[in-house]
Motif scaffolding. Structure first.
Motif, mmCIF file in Angstrom:
data_model
loop_
_atom_site.group_PDB
_atom_site.id
_atom_site.type_symbol
_atom_site.label_atom_id
_atom_site.label_comp_id
_atom_site.label_asym_id
_atom_site.label_seq_id
_atom_site.Cartn_x
_atom_site.Cartn_y
_atom_site.Cartn_z
ATOM 1 N N THR A 60 0.822 -1.209 0.000
ATOM 2 C CA THR A 60 0.000 0.000 0.000
ATOM 3 C C THR A 60 0.861 1.267 0.000
ATOM 4 N N SER A 61 2.075 1.177 0.513
ATOM 5 C CA SER A 61 2.981 2.328 0.455
ATOM 6 C C SER A 61 3.325 2.652 -0.992
ATOM 7 N N TYR A 62 3.481 1.630 -1.816
ATOM 8 C CA TYR A 62 3.712 1.827 -3.246
ATOM 9 C C TYR A 62 2.525 2.569 -3.871
ATOM 10 N N HIS A 63 1.313 2.174 -3.497
ATOM 11 C CA HIS A 63 0.120 2.825 -4.047
ATOM 12 C C HIS A 63 0.035 4.292 -3.621
ATOM 13 N N SER A 64 0.506 4.618 -2.434
ATOM 14 C CA SER A 64 0.527 6.029 -2.025
ATOM 15 C C SER A 64 1.511 6.807 -2.897
ATOM 16 N N GLY A 65 2.612 6.163 -3.289
ATOM 17 C CA GLY A 65 3.553 6.797 -4.215
ATOM 18 C C GLY A 65 2.925 7.036 -5.573
ATOM 19 N N VAL A 66 2.197 6.043 -6.074
ATOM 20 C CA VAL A 66 1.504 6.186 -7.358
ATOM 21 C C VAL A 66 0.500 7.343 -7.277
ATOM 22 N N ALA A 67 -0.220 7.413 -6.169
ATOM 23 C CA ALA A 67 -1.245 8.451 -5.999
ATOM 24 C C ALA A 67 -0.663 9.857 -5.929
ATOM 25 N N THR A 68 0.581 9.991 -5.470
ATOM 26 C CA THR A 68 1.172 11.328 -5.301
ATOM 27 C C THR A 68 2.142 11.720 -6.419
ATOM 28 N N ARG A 69 2.358 10.832 -7.372
ATOM 29 C CA ARG A 69 3.331 11.115 -8.434
ATOM 30 C C ARG A 69 3.047 12.424 -9.168
ATOM 31 N N GLN A 70 1.838 12.601 -9.620
ATOM 32 C CA GLN A 70 1.508 13.809 -10.382
ATOM 33 C C GLN A 70 1.735 15.069 -9.553
ATOM 34 N N LEU A 71 1.321 15.034 -8.299
ATOM 35 C CA LEU A 71 1.515 16.190 -7.421
ATOM 36 C C LEU A 71 3.002 16.490 -7.229
ATOM 37 N N LEU A 72 3.808 15.452 -6.993
ATOM 38 C CA LEU A 72 5.253 15.649 -6.841
ATOM 39 C C LEU A 72 5.867 16.251 -8.098
ATOM 40 N N GLU A 73 5.454 15.752 -9.263
ATOM 41 C CA GLU A 73 5.998 16.300 -10.512
ATOM 42 C C GLU A 73 5.605 17.760 -10.702
ATOM 43 N N GLU A 74 4.349 18.072 -10.404
ATOM 44 C CA GLU A 74 3.889 19.459 -10.578
ATOM 45 C C GLU A 74 4.582 20.406 -9.602
ATOM 46 N N LEU A 75 4.771 19.978 -8.364
ATOM 47 C CA LEU A 75 5.388 20.845 -7.360
ATOM 48 C C LEU A 75 6.900 20.980 -7.543
ATOM 49 N N SER A 76 7.540 19.929 -8.017
ATOM 50 C CA SER A 76 9.002 19.949 -8.127
ATOM 51 C C SER A 76 9.507 20.286 -9.520
ATOM 52 N N ASP A 77 8.652 20.128 -10.523
ATOM 53 C CA ASP A 77 9.052 20.310 -11.922
ATOM 54 C C ASP A 77 10.203 19.371 -12.289
ATOM 55 N N LEU A 78 10.151 18.170 -11.704
ATOM 56 C CA LEU A 78 11.165 17.143 -11.938
ATOM 57 C C LEU A 78 10.477 15.848 -12.353
ATOM 58 N N PRO A 79 11.196 14.988 -13.068
ATOM 59 C CA PRO A 79 10.620 13.671 -13.347
ATOM 60 C C PRO A 79 10.557 12.847 -12.067
ATOM 61 N N VAL A 80 9.438 12.150 -11.883
ATOM 62 C CA VAL A 80 9.238 11.308 -10.711
ATOM 63 C C VAL A 80 8.978 9.888 -11.199
ATOM 64 N N VAL A 81 9.760 8.958 -10.685
ATOM 65 C CA VAL A 81 9.639 7.550 -11.028
ATOM 66 C C VAL A 81 9.162 6.813 -9.784
ATOM 67 N N ILE A 82 8.160 5.953 -9.949
ATOM 68 C CA ILE A 82 7.645 5.157 -8.833
ATOM 69 C C ILE A 82 8.080 3.716 -9.058
ATOM 70 N N GLU A 83 8.687 3.118 -8.044
ATOM 71 C CA GLU A 83 9.252 1.768 -8.182
ATOM 72 C C GLU A 83 8.778 0.851 -7.060
ATOM 73 N N LEU A 84 8.453 -0.388 -7.423
ATOM 74 C CA LEU A 84 8.248 -1.429 -6.418
ATOM 75 C C LEU A 84 9.623 -1.848 -5.907
ATOM 76 N N SER A 85 9.778 -1.941 -4.621
ATOM 77 C CA SER A 85 11.080 -2.250 -4.036
ATOM 78 C C SER A 85 11.698 -3.511 -4.627
ATOM 79 N N SER A 86 10.933 -4.564 -4.734
ATOM 80 C CA SER A 86 11.482 -5.835 -5.215
ATOM 81 C C SER A 86 11.895 -5.747 -6.683
ATOM 82 N N ASP A 87 11.094 -5.089 -7.516
ATOM 83 C CA ASP A 87 11.450 -4.925 -8.934
ATOM 84 C C ASP A 87 12.685 -4.051 -9.093
#
Length: 151
Positions: A60-87
């Motif tokens: 579920t922590s991964y899903h919180s990252g997925v949910a906040t990706r767009q916001l992080l990109e908009e606020l930081s103006d940086l590329p944001v990559v979301i990764e599953l720890s095991s992958d």
């Protein structure tokens, strides 16, 4: 204890408004429309200079990252990559010194996430932890972070 609820899930659903308020308490100033994350203040210049943000988590922590990706990109103006720890570890993902790696874990002790953290540390990236457990391994092994106060 689940109290008067039939399941722990039902109890947690009913506790969500309070959890959200606890997470925001002392961090959001609605009068000035600002957010202050004290755990990041000493590293804010390093974060602003980074070239990429990598969010690494499981479950579920991964899903919180997925949910906040767009916001992080908009606020930081940086590329944001979301990764599953095991992958992330299986692929031996390239990580650079000018990356900021954010590790999300409710317990702060998730094995795959900790292994990914140590991999990124060996590559020289800035490590940021987001956890609900003060004193957890992720809290101790990252340069800075945020305690979410969610219960």
């Amino acid at each position: 204890m689940k109290g008067n609820y039939s399941t722990f899930m039902e109890k947690e659903i009913h506790e969500q408004p309070e959890s959200v308020m606890n997470t925001m308490r002392g961090r959001i100033d609605f009068n000035t429309s600002t957010v202050k994350l004290g755990g990041l203040v000493n590293h804010s210049m390093d974060i602003k200079r980074c070239r990429r943000i990598i969010v690494i988590a499981s479950g579920t922590s991964y899903h919180s990252g997925v949910a906040t990706r767009q916001l992080l990109e908009e606020l930081s103006d940086l590329p944001v990559v979301i990764e599953l720890s095991s992958d992330f570890l299986d692929r031996q993902t390239p990580v650079f010194r000018d990356d900021v790696c954010i590790f999300i874990s409710q317990s702060g002790e998730t094995a795959d996430t900790l292994n990914a953290l140590r991999y990124c540390k060996s590559r020289g990236a800035l490590l940021v932890g987001i956890t609900n457990t003060v004193g957890s391994a992720i809290s101790r092994e990252t340069a800075c972070g945020i305690h979410i106060n969610a219960g």
